[in-house]
Enzyme design. Sequence first.
Site, PDB file in Angstrom:
ATOM      1  CG  ASP A 211      40.133  35.452  32.681  1.00 14.58           C
ATOM      2  OD1 ASP A 211      38.916  35.313  32.864  1.00 14.58           O
ATOM      3  OD2 ASP A 211      40.795  36.354  33.226  1.00 14.58           O
TER       4      ASP A 211
ATOM      5  NE  ARG B 181      39.372  31.646  43.805  1.00 16.81           N
ATOM      6  CZ  ARG B 181      39.641  32.870  43.345  1.00 16.81           C
ATOM      7  NH1 ARG B 181      40.871  33.331  43.369  1.00 16.81           N
ATOM      8  NH2 ARG B 181      38.685  33.628  42.866  1.00 16.81           N
TER       9      ARG B 181
ATOM     10  CB  CYS C 244      43.555  36.757  41.107  1.00 21.70           C
ATOM     11  SG  CYS C 244      42.892  35.147  40.745  1.00 21.70           S
TER      12      CYS C 244
ATOM     13  CE  LYS D  38      36.716  31.446  37.949  1.00 24.16           C
ATOM     14  NZ  LYS D  38      36.717  32.862  38.399  1.00 24.16           N
ATOM     15  CG  ASN D  39      34.653  34.050  35.478  1.00 25.92           C
ATOM     16  OD1 ASN D  39      34.776  33.660  36.641  1.00 25.92           O
ATOM     17  ND2 ASN D  39      35.689  34.416  34.743  1.00 25.92           N
TER      18      ASN D  39
ATOM     19  NE  ARG E  72      40.301  41.436  40.043  1.00 26.44           N
ATOM     20  CZ  ARG E  72      39.951  40.152  39.873  1.00 26.44           C
ATOM     21  NH1 ARG E  72      40.589  39.212  40.525  1.00 26.44           N
ATOM     22  NH2 ARG E  72      38.945  39.829  39.087  1.00 26.44           N
TER      23      ARG E  72
HETATM   24  C1  EPZ Z   1      35.864  39.305  35.718  1.00 27.95           C
HETATM   25  O1  EPZ Z   1      36.531  39.963  36.770  1.00 27.95           O
HETATM   26  C2  EPZ Z   1      36.315  37.855  35.804  1.00 27.95           C
HETATM   27  N1  EPZ Z   1      35.931  37.298  37.103  1.00 27.95           N
HETATM   28  C3  EPZ Z   1      37.827  37.764  35.636  1.00 27.95           C
HETATM   29  O2  EPZ Z   1      38.170  36.374  35.618  1.00 27.95           O
HETATM   30  C4  EPZ Z   1      38.206  38.372  34.285  1.00 27.95           C
HETATM   31  O3  EPZ Z   1      39.618  38.374  34.162  1.00 27.95           O
HETATM   32  C5  EPZ Z   1      37.691  39.819  34.215  1.00 27.95           C
HETATM   33  O4  EPZ Z   1      36.254  39.830  34.431  1.00 27.95           O
HETATM   34  C6  EPZ Z   1      37.965  40.461  32.855  1.00 27.95           C
HETATM   35  O5  EPZ Z   1      37.400  39.687  31.852  1.00 27.95           O
HETATM   36  C7  EPZ Z   1      34.650  36.936  37.306  1.00 27.95           C
HETATM   37  O6  EPZ Z   1      33.786  37.081  36.451  1.00 27.95           O
HETATM   38  C8  EPZ Z   1      34.352  36.327  38.655  1.00 27.95           C
HETATM   39  P1  EPZ Z   1      36.610  43.723  35.439  1.00 27.95           P
HETATM   40  P2  EPZ Z   1      36.126  41.497  37.143  1.00 27.95           P
HETATM   41  O7  EPZ Z   1      35.737  44.452  36.389  1.00 27.95           O
HETATM   42  O8  EPZ Z   1      34.677  41.682  36.968  1.00 27.95           O
HETATM   43  C9  EPZ Z   1      39.229  47.501  36.422  1.00 27.95           C
HETATM   44  C10 EPZ Z   1      39.326  34.440  36.263  1.00 27.95           C
HETATM   45  O9  EPZ Z   1      40.506  34.099  36.085  1.00 27.95           O
HETATM   46  N2  EPZ Z   1      38.099  47.928  37.252  1.00 27.95           N
HETATM   47  O10 EPZ Z   1      36.181  43.565  34.028  1.00 27.95           O
HETATM   48  O11 EPZ Z   1      36.734  41.829  38.459  1.00 27.95           O
HETATM   49  C11 EPZ Z   1      39.941  46.310  37.036  1.00 27.95           C
HETATM   50  O12 EPZ Z   1      40.851  46.722  38.039  1.00 27.95           O
HETATM   51  C12 EPZ Z   1      39.021  35.868  36.669  1.00 27.95           C
HETATM   52  O13 EPZ Z   1      38.321  33.690  36.117  1.00 27.95           O
HETATM   53  C13 EPZ Z   1      38.126  49.197  37.824  1.00 27.95           C
HETATM   54  O14 EPZ Z   1      39.083  49.948  37.645  1.00 27.95           O
HETATM   55  O15 EPZ Z   1      36.923  42.275  36.009  1.00 27.95           O
HETATM   56  C14 EPZ Z   1      40.616  45.695  35.849  1.00 27.95           C
HETATM   57  O16 EPZ Z   1      41.831  46.359  35.593  1.00 27.95           O
HETATM   58  C15 EPZ Z   1      40.270  36.687  36.878  1.00 27.95           C
HETATM   59  N3  EPZ Z   1      37.090  49.592  38.608  1.00 27.95           N
HETATM   60  C16 EPZ Z   1      39.623  45.960  34.712  1.00 27.95           C
HETATM   61  O17 EPZ Z   1      38.765  47.001  35.172  1.00 27.95           O
HETATM   62  C17 EPZ Z   1      36.004  48.784  38.831  1.00 27.95           C
HETATM   63  O18 EPZ Z   1      35.065  49.205  39.543  1.00 27.95           O
HETATM   64  C18 EPZ Z   1      38.757  44.756  34.352  1.00 27.95           C
HETATM   65  O19 EPZ Z   1      38.070  44.375  35.514  1.00 27.95           O
HETATM   66  C19 EPZ Z   1      35.992  47.498  38.239  1.00 27.95           C
HETATM   67  C20 EPZ Z   1      37.033  47.087  37.454  1.00 27.95           C
END
Ligand code: EPZ
Length: 429
Positions: free
Chosen positions: A307, A400, A118, A22-23, A123
């Site tokens: 995850d 999802r 979620c 998915k990701n 986020r």
């Molecule tokens: C991706 O989300 C995945 N989703 C998530 O999987 C996964 O948990 C996450 O990466 C971490 O591995 C998809 O790929 C669609 P991040 P993403 O940006 O990109 C903070 C699932 O269950 N952050 O790496 O949103 C954020 O708040 C889902 O399949 C900022 O502060 O994750 C978080 O605390 C859930 N500012 C941390 O970084 C930003 O601009 C990691 O977020 C972006 C992120």
Amino acid sequence: MAKFIIKQSGPLTGEVEISGSKNAVLPIMAATLLTAEPCEIDDVPHLKDVEVMCEILRSMGAVVREDWDTHTLFIDTSGLCTSEAPAELVKLMRASIFIMGPLIARTGSAKIALPGGCSIGNRPIDLHNKGLRQLGAEIHMELGRVKASAEKLEGALVYLDFPSVGATENIMMAATLADGITTIENAAEEPEIVDLANFLKKMGARIKGAGTDTIRIEGVPELHGTKHPVIPDRIETGTFMVAAAITRGDVLIKNAIPGHVRPVMAKLMECGAVVNDEVDGLRVRGDLKPLVATDIKTLPYPGFPTDLQALFMALLATVEGTSTIIETVFENRFMHAPELAKLGANISVNGLTATVSGNEYGLRGASVTSTDLRAGAALVLAGLVASGRTEVSDIYHIERGYEDLVSKLRALGADIERAEDDETGAFED
Ligand code: EPZ
């Protein structure tokens, strides 16, 4: 609304085939906006989030043909007629934000509602915005929408304060069509980044270092269409690895990539499960010796994946001993703890640390609620070992991100069925 009705099942045994990631597929679908030529994506999982991304692309003028017999998408964005995505679709999932970088690179503008997804944390998208601004985009947030514009993107050095997966992907996609060289430092290293980079390189992009913390992109004038199979889903792989362990079963997980789940293999073996990388796939056995407690700390890849934190909490609730789980990636990712407690799990949460006092026979069936995608999956696995009957509601979260979860689990011997909320299920009480 639908629910899962689950009865205590014996050890899961047999083999399961992992679907596409998915990701990985969601950013790859967004990347088709970078070219006016048609693209073919193979090994696509049939998921609600994929359907939403198809609708978002169609709403902007793309032609998207879905062939679920072959798990193939045919996407042609030559008819792109707007750089604004409909809020009602964008709000359905976090991955909608992946269209921002490609839209700015292709059209010079983007208007996107802040993405949903979620509730595992607030986020923000500040790192996405920071990187795109450094490439020359003007970005304003107004009334819950992101409005971006750029005459021409210029390569730049972008340092990510946190190795955000989505920010790395958005900036990498935008940089493929920028003038000059972009270097992303402290980049995310997840396998899904590498798969996206491989797709972009097949389109003609010049990218080096994907999968490391430093990615270098040399912009090109345009990209062309291509064909690409998506990698298997490492989180689904981990989910079935835990399913084998929590039910004390013996499951062969086909189509898995062991290199993508090393921390999961290590932690399961610390618990006493046996994990073997066999010719046909990963074989996980939880039936060879009593399982014991261990400690988990989630980290960006290649650390233990956030995850799979909920899935491991369910497992650790059923093994003798006290385990500690520290969640460092998201600030609100223990919502499954009170739901697991309804099943009899003994879990105390203090900030970003959860302490699990496990008991092999401590879970009893109950009605519980999925609070997010992976929390829901954890409740399903817990229901398989809880005595009696468990009902998991709000399963739209789960659907999802998992393709054919019920049929895959039933093929391994699980007593699980999908029912509407007002149904009591086929099981005799
Ligand atoms: C991706 O989300 C995945 N989703 C998530 O999987 C996964 O948990 C996450 O990466 C971490 O591995 C998809 O790929 C669609 P991040 P993403 O940006 O990109 C903070 C699932 O269950 N952050 O790496 O949103 C954020 O708040 C889902 O399949 C900022 O502060 O994750 C978080 O605390 C859930 N500012 C941390 O970084 C930003 O601009 C990691 O977020 C972006 C992120």
